[in-house]
Motif scaffolding. Structure first.
Motif, PDB file in Angstrom:
ATOM      1  N   VAL A  52       0.846  -1.200   0.000  1.00 39.83           N
ATOM      2  CA  VAL A  52       0.000   0.000   0.000  1.00 39.83           C
ATOM      3  C   VAL A  52       0.880   1.249   0.000  1.00 39.83           C
ATOM      4  N   VAL A  53       1.913   1.238   0.813  1.00 41.76           N
ATOM      5  CA  VAL A  53       2.818   2.385   0.896  1.00 41.76           C
ATOM      6  C   VAL A  53       3.518   2.616  -0.438  1.00 41.76           C
ATOM      7  N   GLU A 109      -1.915  10.454   0.353  1.00 42.76           N
ATOM      8  CA  GLU A 109      -2.745   9.273   0.626  1.00 42.76           C
ATOM      9  C   GLU A 109      -2.282   8.569   1.904  1.00 42.76           C
ATOM     10  N   ILE A 110      -0.979   8.500   2.104  1.00 43.04           N
ATOM     11  CA  ILE A 110      -0.444   7.877   3.312  1.00 43.04           C
ATOM     12  C   ILE A 110      -0.860   8.681   4.541  1.00 43.04           C
ATOM     13  N   ASP A 111      -0.803  10.013   4.438  1.00 42.86           N
ATOM     14  CA  ASP A 111      -1.254  10.871   5.547  1.00 42.86           C
ATOM     15  C   ASP A 111      -2.721  10.615   5.857  1.00 42.86           C
ATOM     16  N   ASP A 112      -3.536  10.485   4.810  1.00 46.35           N
ATOM     17  CA  ASP A 112      -4.964  10.207   5.011  1.00 46.35           C
ATOM     18  C   ASP A 112      -5.178   8.856   5.702  1.00 46.35           C
ATOM     19  N   ILE A 113      -4.405   7.860   5.301  1.00 49.26           N
ATOM     20  CA  ILE A 113      -4.502   6.528   5.911  1.00 49.26           C
ATOM     21  C   ILE A 113      -4.125   6.610   7.387  1.00 49.26           C
ATOM     22  N   ASP A 129      -5.508   6.575  13.071  1.00 51.31           N
ATOM     23  CA  ASP A 129      -5.436   7.264  14.356  1.00 51.31           C
ATOM     24  C   ASP A 129      -6.848   7.528  14.890  1.00 51.31           C
ATOM     25  N   GLY A 130      -7.761   7.919  14.015  1.00 48.46           N
ATOM     26  CA  GLY A 130      -9.145   8.140  14.412  1.00 48.46           C
ATOM     27  C   GLY A 130      -9.811   6.863  14.881  1.00 48.46           C
TER      28      GLY A 130
END
Length: 108
Positions: free
Chosen positions: A83-84, A91-95, A100-101
């Protein structure tokens, strides 16, 4: 690593949860799959080098038992690395924000 098809993942989960190598009979009992379906998918998993056969025989009859070659966490790590590789930084930040959420949601 490409994500495993549903039936192969089901079989791998049986192996990951078992304390020791298990046989075809146990896998069919746990999964509810037909013997033929399990056999075909065991062969596919062996071809992918994700499981191995250990033969055990307490009597004259030898029985094939199966065990995973990689742990579930190693499998998940390989999926995440893929995935990375195909994701942009955004996109990685969004993941990561999503995960985290979810983590905070589970803690409340």
């Amino acid at each position: 690593m490409k994500q495993l098809p549903k039936l192969q993942l089901l079989i791998m989960n049986c192996l990951w949860q078992a304390d020791e190598p298990i046989g075809l009979f146990e896998i069919t009992e746990i999964t509810g799959l037909e013997r033929g379906e399990v056999s075909v998918n065991i062969r596919k998993l062996r071809n992918k080098n994700l499981m191995r056969v250990t033969s055990h025989g307490k009597t004259q009859r030898v029985r094939n038992l199966y065990e995973p070659v990689i742990s579930k966490s190693e499998y998940v790590e390989l999926l995440l690395l893929d995935v990375v590789e195909i994701s942009s930084e955004e996109e990685i930040d969004d993941i990561l924000k999503f995960l985290d959420g979810e983590k905070k949601h589970e803690q409340s």
